[in-house]
Design an enzyme around this catalytic site. Sequence first.
Site, PDB file in Angstrom:
ATOM      1  N   LYS A  13      34.770  38.616 -27.676  1.00  0.00           N
ATOM      2  CA  LYS A  13      33.700  38.558 -26.730  1.00  0.00           C
ATOM      3  C   LYS A  13      34.205  38.934 -25.326  1.00  0.00           C
ATOM      4  CE  LYS A  13      32.917  33.937 -27.034  1.00  0.00           C
ATOM      5  NZ  LYS A  13      34.004  33.606 -28.002  1.00  0.00           N
ATOM      6  N   ARG A  88      27.933  26.694 -24.827  1.00  0.00           N
ATOM      7  CA  ARG A  88      28.742  26.431 -26.207  1.00  0.00           C
ATOM      8  C   ARG A  88      28.342  25.014 -26.695  1.00  0.00           C
ATOM      9  NH1 ARG A  88      33.804  28.952 -24.289  1.00  0.00           N
ATOM     10  NH2 ARG A  88      35.434  28.906 -26.196  1.00  0.00           N
ATOM     11  N   ARG A 122      47.148  37.011 -29.616  1.00  0.00           N
ATOM     12  CA  ARG A 122      46.634  37.474 -28.172  1.00  0.00           C
ATOM     13  C   ARG A 122      47.526  36.947 -27.198  1.00  0.00           C
ATOM     14  NH1 ARG A 122      40.560  35.338 -26.911  1.00  0.00           N
ATOM     15  NH2 ARG A 122      41.534  33.316 -26.707  1.00  0.00           N
ATOM     16  N   ARG A 155      48.212  32.039 -23.856  1.00  0.00           N
ATOM     17  CA  ARG A 155      47.349  30.991 -23.207  1.00  0.00           C
ATOM     18  C   ARG A 155      48.068  29.747 -24.124  1.00  0.00           C
ATOM     19  NH1 ARG A 155      41.072  32.687 -23.552  1.00  0.00           N
ATOM     20  NH2 ARG A 155      40.954  30.415 -24.371  1.00  0.00           N
ATOM     21  N   ARG A 166      39.904  24.300 -31.694  1.00  0.00           N
ATOM     22  CA  ARG A 166      38.882  24.891 -31.148  1.00  0.00           C
ATOM     23  C   ARG A 166      38.012  25.451 -32.345  1.00  0.00           C
ATOM     24  NH1 ARG A 166      42.197  29.198 -28.195  1.00  0.00           N
ATOM     25  NH2 ARG A 166      40.296  29.980 -27.451  1.00  0.00           N
TER      26      ARG A 166
HETATM   27  P1  AMP Z   1      37.226  30.481 -23.546  1.00  0.00           P
HETATM   28  O1  AMP Z   1      38.242  31.322 -22.587  1.00  0.00           O
HETATM   29  O2  AMP Z   1      36.115  30.953 -23.650  1.00  0.00           O
HETATM   30  O3  AMP Z   1      38.233  30.440 -24.920  1.00  0.00           O
HETATM   31  O4  AMP Z   1      37.269  28.908 -23.210  1.00  0.00           O
HETATM   32  C1  AMP Z   1      38.672  28.410 -23.074  1.00  0.00           C
HETATM   33  C2  AMP Z   1      38.329  26.819 -22.896  1.00  0.00           C
HETATM   34  O5  AMP Z   1      37.628  26.609 -21.667  1.00  0.00           O
HETATM   35  C3  AMP Z   1      37.487  26.057 -23.911  1.00  0.00           C
HETATM   36  O6  AMP Z   1      38.443  25.829 -25.156  1.00  0.00           O
HETATM   37  C4  AMP Z   1      37.168  24.948 -23.278  1.00  0.00           C
HETATM   38  O7  AMP Z   1      37.923  23.839 -23.048  1.00  0.00           O
HETATM   39  C5  AMP Z   1      36.598  25.558 -21.799  1.00  0.00           C
HETATM   40  N1  AMP Z   1      35.383  25.920 -21.809  1.00  0.00           N
HETATM   41  C6  AMP Z   1      34.953  27.242 -21.853  1.00  0.00           C
HETATM   42  N2  AMP Z   1      33.521  27.579 -21.812  1.00  0.00           N
HETATM   43  C7  AMP Z   1      33.091  26.233 -21.880  1.00  0.00           C
HETATM   44  C8  AMP Z   1      31.692  25.650 -22.263  1.00  0.00           C
HETATM   45  N3  AMP Z   1      30.688  26.646 -22.140  1.00  0.00           N
HETATM   46  N4  AMP Z   1      31.607  24.342 -22.497  1.00  0.00           N
HETATM   47  C9  AMP Z   1      32.631  23.541 -22.469  1.00  0.00           C
HETATM   48  N5  AMP Z   1      33.946  23.856 -22.107  1.00  0.00           N
HETATM   49  C10 AMP Z   1      34.021  25.300 -22.194  1.00  0.00           C
END
Ligand code: AMP
Length: 210
Positions: A13, A88, A122, A155, A166
Amino acid sequence: MNLVFLGPPGAGKGTIAQKVMEKYSLPHISTGELFRKAISNGTPLGKEVESILAAGKLVTDDVTIEIVRQRLMESDTCDGFILDGFPRTIFQGEALLKLRPIDHVINFVLEEEEVVKRLSGRRIAKSSGRTYHLIYNPPQLEGIDDETGEPLVQRDDDKEEAILQRLKVYEQQTAPLIEFFRERSLLRDVDAKYSPDRVFKDVVRAIGLE
Ligand code: AMP
């Protein structure tokens, strides 16, 4: 054009959002990236969410919706935006539709085995959030960001235990959004197993920008 990118972590994404942003000048809004920035800047929000991100759990709906609401008030989103990683949960989906109309939700479809492979390889550049993959999308010089020259890092939540958590969270809380958006005729499925260039083309076609 107001877009949402939906799909499991590691489906590409962020990579595709970056390409759409460069070509169509739509701001790329990644909630994960907003949280990571807050953490590295040591803000109160960063302190609140740090352990949640490290564990691969979700930040609360209230906190997340509020940062998106504020971001969507900025003037660069007037002509459109790409939301990556938001919503989410169904609750966030309902809140989003009250904030802004959405034109298309791209559903990045990728099987779990491939997700794990992608996440474990990654690497990111911390200052920009730009992502690479050790095998599928390597930088020009090993371990170094192509643009800034900074060292790439993994990360914390791309380590094995957090990846499994996740994925569980995705299946339980996020995957129900697929039907939620399909029922509203907003969902466009894209097969995410191909190269970034191919997936980018398929996304552009799916949203009618070709
Ligand atoms: P991402 O970079 O999109 O994989 O997001 C990394 C982390 O940020 C996720 O595993 C959550 O802990 C938090 N996070 C990101 N977007 C959301 C969301 N829409 N709702 C809740 N937590 C989020």
